[in-house]
Design a protein around this motif. Sequence first.
Motif, short mmCIF file in Angstrom:
data_model
loop_
_atom_site.label_atom_id
_atom_site.label_comp_id
_atom_site.label_asym_id
_atom_site.label_seq_id
_atom_site.Cartn_x
_atom_site.Cartn_y
_atom_site.Cartn_z
N LEU A 111 -8.55 2.70 -2.42
CA LEU A 111 -8.14 3.63 -3.61
C LEU A 111 -8.66 3.86 -4.58
CD1 LEU A 111 -5.12 4.71 -4.09
CD2 LEU A 111 -4.43 2.64 -5.09
N GLU A 112 -9.31 2.87 -5.42
CA GLU A 112 -10.21 3.13 -6.47
C GLU A 112 -11.39 3.99 -6.03
OE1 GLU A 112 -9.24 2.57 -9.44
OE2 GLU A 112 -7.65 1.25 -9.20
N LEU A 113 -11.79 3.73 -4.85
CA LEU A 113 -13.12 4.55 -4.53
C LEU A 113 -12.58 6.13 -4.35
CD1 LEU A 113 -15.07 2.57 -1.86
CD2 LEU A 113 -15.98 3.15 -3.99
N GLN A 114 -11.55 6.60 -4.06
CA GLN A 114 -11.13 7.86 -3.78
C GLN A 114 -10.95 8.35 -5.26
OE1 GLN A 114 -7.66 7.77 -1.35
NE2 GLN A 114 -8.74 7.19 0.31
N LEU B 26 0.83 -1.23 0.04
CA LEU B 26 -0.20 -0.01 -0.01
C LEU B 26 0.89 1.36 -0.10
CD1 LEU B 26 -2.70 -1.22 2.68
CD2 LEU B 26 -3.07 -0.71 0.23
N LEU B 27 1.95 1.29 0.79
CA LEU B 27 2.84 2.39 0.72
C LEU B 27 3.53 2.60 -0.66
CD1 LEU B 27 4.45 2.10 4.33
CD2 LEU B 27 2.90 3.90 3.67
N PHE B 28 4.07 1.50 -0.92
CA PHE B 28 4.70 1.53 -2.48
C PHE B 28 3.39 2.27 -3.47
CE2 PHE B 28 7.20 -0.78 -5.71
CZ PHE B 28 7.51 0.18 -6.16
N ALA B 29 2.29 1.53 -3.29
CA ALA B 29 1.31 2.29 -4.45
C ALA B 29 0.96 3.73 -4.23
CB ALA B 29 0.16 1.32 -4.37
N GLN B 30 0.89 4.09 -2.98
CA GLN B 30 0.50 5.76 -2.65
C GLN B 30 1.55 6.37 -2.89
OE1 GLN B 30 -0.17 5.17 1.66
NE2 GLN B 30 -2.30 3.99 1.38
N PHE B 31 3.22 5.88 -2.79
CA PHE B 31 4.25 6.72 -3.35
C PHE B 31 4.15 6.63 -4.87
CE2 PHE B 31 8.24 6.03 -5.43
CZ PHE B 31 8.93 7.36 -5.15
N GLU B 32 3.63 5.85 -5.62
CA GLU B 32 3.43 5.93 -6.96
C GLU B 32 2.45 6.87 -7.24
OE1 GLU B 32 5.46 5.08 -9.14
OE2 GLU B 32 6.83 3.61 -8.27
N ILE B 33 1.45 6.88 -6.44
CA ILE B 33 0.28 8.03 -6.87
C ILE B 33 0.65 9.43 -6.60
CG2 ILE B 33 -2.10 8.59 -6.13
CD1 ILE B 33 -2.74 5.66 -5.66
N ARG B 34 1.56 9.46 -5.54
CA ARG B 34 2.00 10.91 -5.09
C ARG B 34 3.02 11.34 -6.27
NH1 ARG B 34 2.15 8.74 0.23
NH2 ARG B 34 4.41 8.05 -0.18
N GLN B 35 3.67 10.51 -6.92
CA GLN B 35 4.61 10.65 -8.12
C GLN B 35 3.59 10.87 -9.61
OE1 GLN B 35 7.72 11.57 -7.52
NE2 GLN B 35 7.27 11.19 -5.44
N LYS B 36 2.37 10.83 -9.35
CA LYS B 36 1.47 10.85 -10.44
C LYS B 36 1.73 9.69 -11.50
CE LYS B 36 1.03 15.62 -9.88
NZ LYS B 36 1.26 16.91 -10.72
N ASN B 37 2.13 8.49 -10.82
CA ASN B 37 2.05 7.35 -11.67
C ASN B 37 0.88 6.20 -11.49
OD1 ASN B 37 3.26 5.21 -13.24
ND2 ASN B 37 5.11 4.88 -11.91
#
Length: 768
Positions: free
Chosen positions: A453-456, A415-426
């Motif tokens: 994550l998909e709900l947000q 989850l942290l890795f995925a949230q990091f990629e979202i913060r990097q707009k990836n």
Amino acid sequence: MASTAAGKQRIPKVAKVKNKAPAEVQITAEQLLREAKERELELLPPPPKQKITDKEELNDYKLKKRKGFEDNIRKNRTVISNWIKYAQWEESLQEVQRARSIYERALDVDHRNIALWLKYAEMEMKSRQVNHARNIWDRAITILPRVNQFWYKYTYMEEMLGNVPGCRQVFERWMEWEPEEQAWHSYINFELRYKEVDKARTIYERFVIVHPVVKNWIKYARFEERHGYIAHSRKVYERAVEFFGEEYVDENLFVAFARFEETQKEFERVRVIYKYALDRIPKHQAQELFKNYTMFEKKFGDRRGIEDVIVSKRRFQYEEEVKANPHNYDAWFDYLRLVESDADADTVREVYERAIANVPPIQEKRHWRRYIYLWINYALYEELETRDPERTRQVYQACLELIPHKKFTFAKIWLLFAQFEIRQKNLPGARKIMGTGIGKCPKNKLLKGYIELELQLREFDRCRKLYEKYLEFSPENCTTWIKFAELESILGDVERARAIFELAISQPRLDMPEVLWKSYIDFEIEQEEFENTRNLYKRLLQRTQHVKVWISYAKFELSVDGAERLQRCRQIFEEANKSMRSCEEKEERLMLLESWRDFEKEFGSDGTRERVRKLLPEKVKKRRKLTAEDGSDAGWEEYYDYIFPEDAANQPNLKLLAMAKMWKRQQAKDDDTEDREKPPAAEEEEEEESSAPPEDPPAPETQPQPERDAETEKTYDDRDDSSSSSDEDDGEKKERSSSDEDGEKKESRSDEDDGEKKESSSREEDKD
């Protein structure tokens, strides 16, 4: 005794106690003592004051007192207080010679008594007999040289008399015995009072040899500093360092030495002293030294020096800890927190690499829980502090490669890795990470996190697919079914939500089916589909006959607005009562009847209330035999049971018990009326006939039961309501007919009793 004329002794008569009964008012010893205390009967009045008017009376008084003192001494010579009182009394009469004689006699008895010597010497000093006092002090310090009080008193007397050489001589005699530290300080302070600094220095030289303690050397050096001898003070510190050497080195000595040099503005000397001490003193014994060195650098050093002294101390401690136990992850966390706050990025990365290299030796999740946070902190440091996203991505990837996903995984890393990629707009990269995680090791937390994550992101189609994957992975999870249906309901697709609920309740295994059914029912109520709700309740009751389901069903019918809502609710209660007759849990059946009773109290009539009241059970205390684990008898225990009037198995016992109680009550009434009406002769005849058994005794099988109130007794014979039920069996009809016959017998017996009462009343009128 009285004597008669014949010379015989006559014994007096003793009065005989006629009344030996206890007195009405008993007086205890405690009461007597309390009254005596209140009246102060035990206190004796003080003796009258005696005024002596001439010399003869005075001599008589003295003779009397001396005789008393001598008698006390003669009784017990070892009681020194008697000697001291005797001597003080003679001293009060100005008889110093006599008092001196008494003290000497007392010293012959106990020459080691300290108080005796002190009182003797104080008497001589009060009477200004200085030579006598000196003589006593000399004798005292000769006999008891380890009593410091004698020396203090002696030197104080000589100093008060101005005999400074004599006082110094006494101090010298005292120092020969090498007394405690306070005695040396008293000698030094004495010399300083008369400005004899050289002599005080000589005493200090002897003092630090007799008592070679660090604090005494420090006092010696401060003495030199206080009097302006800076070179002497520095020399004393250097001598102390040489004296103790490296074996008995103490941080307090170096701290004092450094502070002395700091006051002299010798900052380089101070720095050298601290470094010299830190190299030779163990770190766990140099806490105060580190603290003072830090304060010194903060005041007089540059920024680099301050940072070095602070970090070096803590870093050394943490290095020792992680060397002793490399898998002590708490020590690594503290170490990393220290270097993050002070060191550069390369040093921090080096420590992180050393920390994560200590992989737990056992592949069990409980051993990895603390270790995995080293990776998390490392990734967050690279992202937030150094702002290097590429290194952060590498840290996460290395961590995921290290974890043995076949045995266990950590959803928080994915989850942290995925949230990091979202913060990097990836966003595609984040979805790829989550998909990989679900494919390798599907977990509830991982699936929930991906759905959130998909709900947000408002990707509802993806949420539906994820829910489907989730339910394929864990179909028994009721919470997931409910959340899926809630999502469809929020999106306005009611039919899909209803279909999801139908699929959910048809699953063979569910972890919380009651929550699922309740959510389904609440969903239908929200949609105002009351017929569907009734069908749901009926389907649920086919699976379970739990009392809470019946009560909830009845409350639902009551909440639905309509003309027949009360009738529907009452009908549900009727059906529930019929279905729960075979229920072994009597408390649940009682709960249902109580809920029905509350409903009838609020909405029912008198007839319906009475009918429900007749259905309520009776609470009976019973006993049952207990058996221990080994099969032995463990005694009896009491418990409460409920007897329902509707139960066919309980009806014969209840009717038999009610008949026995009615017969007993009737017998008691008959006895009361006959006792009031019959003369004494008739009572005697009755007593003779009472030995014969009664005509209609109760059945021998009946056991004594606790009495019930009149309402419960009525319920035993009143079977009109229950007779209307269609499922009544033949046994119940037979019992009802037998109860009717019993009622006819009771009526005939009551008629006979009324006839007997009329005859007795007519017999009384004839007598009148």
